[in-house]
Scaffold this motif. Sequence first.
Motif, PDB file in Angstrom:
ATOM      1  N   ARG A  60     -28.241 -24.838  -6.283  1.00 34.85           N
ATOM      2  CA  ARG A  60     -28.078 -23.621  -7.077  1.00 34.85           C
ATOM      3  C   ARG A  60     -26.684 -23.015  -6.912  1.00 34.85           C
ATOM      4  N   ASN A  61     -26.155 -23.084  -5.685  1.00 33.87           N
ATOM      5  CA  ASN A  61     -24.986 -22.260  -5.371  1.00 33.87           C
ATOM      6  C   ASN A  61     -23.641 -22.970  -5.402  1.00 33.87           C
TER       7      ASN A  61
ATOM      8  N   GLU B 277     -31.104 -24.757  -2.345  1.00 34.92           N
ATOM      9  CA  GLU B 277     -30.146 -23.654  -2.334  1.00 34.92           C
ATOM     10  C   GLU B 277     -28.733 -24.159  -2.617  1.00 34.92           C
TER      11      GLU B 277
END
Length: 447
Positions: free
Chosen positions: A94-95, A91
Amino acid sequence: MEGITELKQLNEQVVMYLSREKGEPDWMLKKRLYSLSVFESKPIPTWGVDLSELKLDELAYYVKPDVEKVSSLSDLPADLKKTFEALGIPEAERNFLGGNGIMYQSEVIYERMKGGLANQGVIFMSMDEAVKKYPDIVQKYFMTRCVPPTYHKFAALNGAIWSGGTFLYVPKGVKVSMPIQVYYLVDHPSMGQFEHTIIVAEDDASVEYIEGCSAPMYVKGGLHAGVVEIFVGRNARVRATTIQNWNKNMYNLGTKRAIVEEGGKIEWVEASLGSKVTMLYPASVLAGRGARAEHFYVSMAGDGQVLEAGAKVAHAASDTSAYVLSRSISKGSGRSVYRGEVKVNSGAMGSRSSVKCDSLLISDESSTATFPTEEVYESDADVSHEATAGRIAEEQLFYLMSRGFSEEEARGLIVRGFMEPVTKKIPLEYAVEFNKIVETEVKNGVA
């Protein structure tokens, strides 16, 4: 590296074999052999934490991971994928990450950088790969003027048997807006992890580098002795953050040092929860006029832990400045120690250095200490050191409990508030998890 699975000895033949298997140039082999000779000539340090239980002859100095390097996190084996998902790494990639890497055992098994950075000339890869792809650049920086093998015994050990780590190069004028992260994982009994990382930010460049470190509890008698060398160019900025949660049997004896040129800035942010013993003193050499350093450190030492850390700052030019803030918590039989050194060279006019160490004791058995060293050879300088130690005040507990908080909740709030000046420097995604772990530790300590 097809022929190696594990190396449990350290001698000239082993070092030559490791270098040959990695396909390194001759200059790196010479560096390794010289480092080995320095390591063998230096005694185990006795001026700090007791290291008599560290059994160097029982270590595995290299362990090949049982997984090949992958190009996607989804290609990792199921058990590792589950571990890294629990840590929130996919995560995060991705962020909010510009680059992401994973070192497992003694090798980097994954690395990825967003394409736009490569187009700007940013280099982010494992140190092993960089030695072969960019030998001239690496040779210029690898254990030359920042962390030479003679720096101390465990720096020399790293120079002899290093494997893995990161090479991060940011060209002149490039601003990397998203952090670069590398996660280090060990889960082999009595293993030593000896990664070597070099970060170069050329003039007017900026980058943030984050390390996460962990090892499961069944690892016994392990050693982490990584090296980080950072070169901050003129008016450049580097922030290096480490969140360390090694298991309670690990010796954490890392080495970190930065050289900062005119107008440049280095920020060290260290959060330490794990290890049996930590001895870590990030160093900043302020080599150019107006260079700046900021050191932020937070730790929690529990039963059986001795967490000793600090900062070393050398003011080698005029108008340089340094700020050091340490917040440590001790519970159970844990011991937290700040050991630091500030040196102002003759001619470093207008230099300013401020060190502030605060310790919180939350049990009768816990302890803390501060060992500052200040060497000032310039009359036109301002150097200060402040240290405080105390316990949770009963009136604070009473006030919070009168507002409806339980004693457990009140202690947790006080502890988090005590750490907040440092934890606010940690990226939010890590700070949330860090506070959760601390809250759990405080509850266990109260219980």
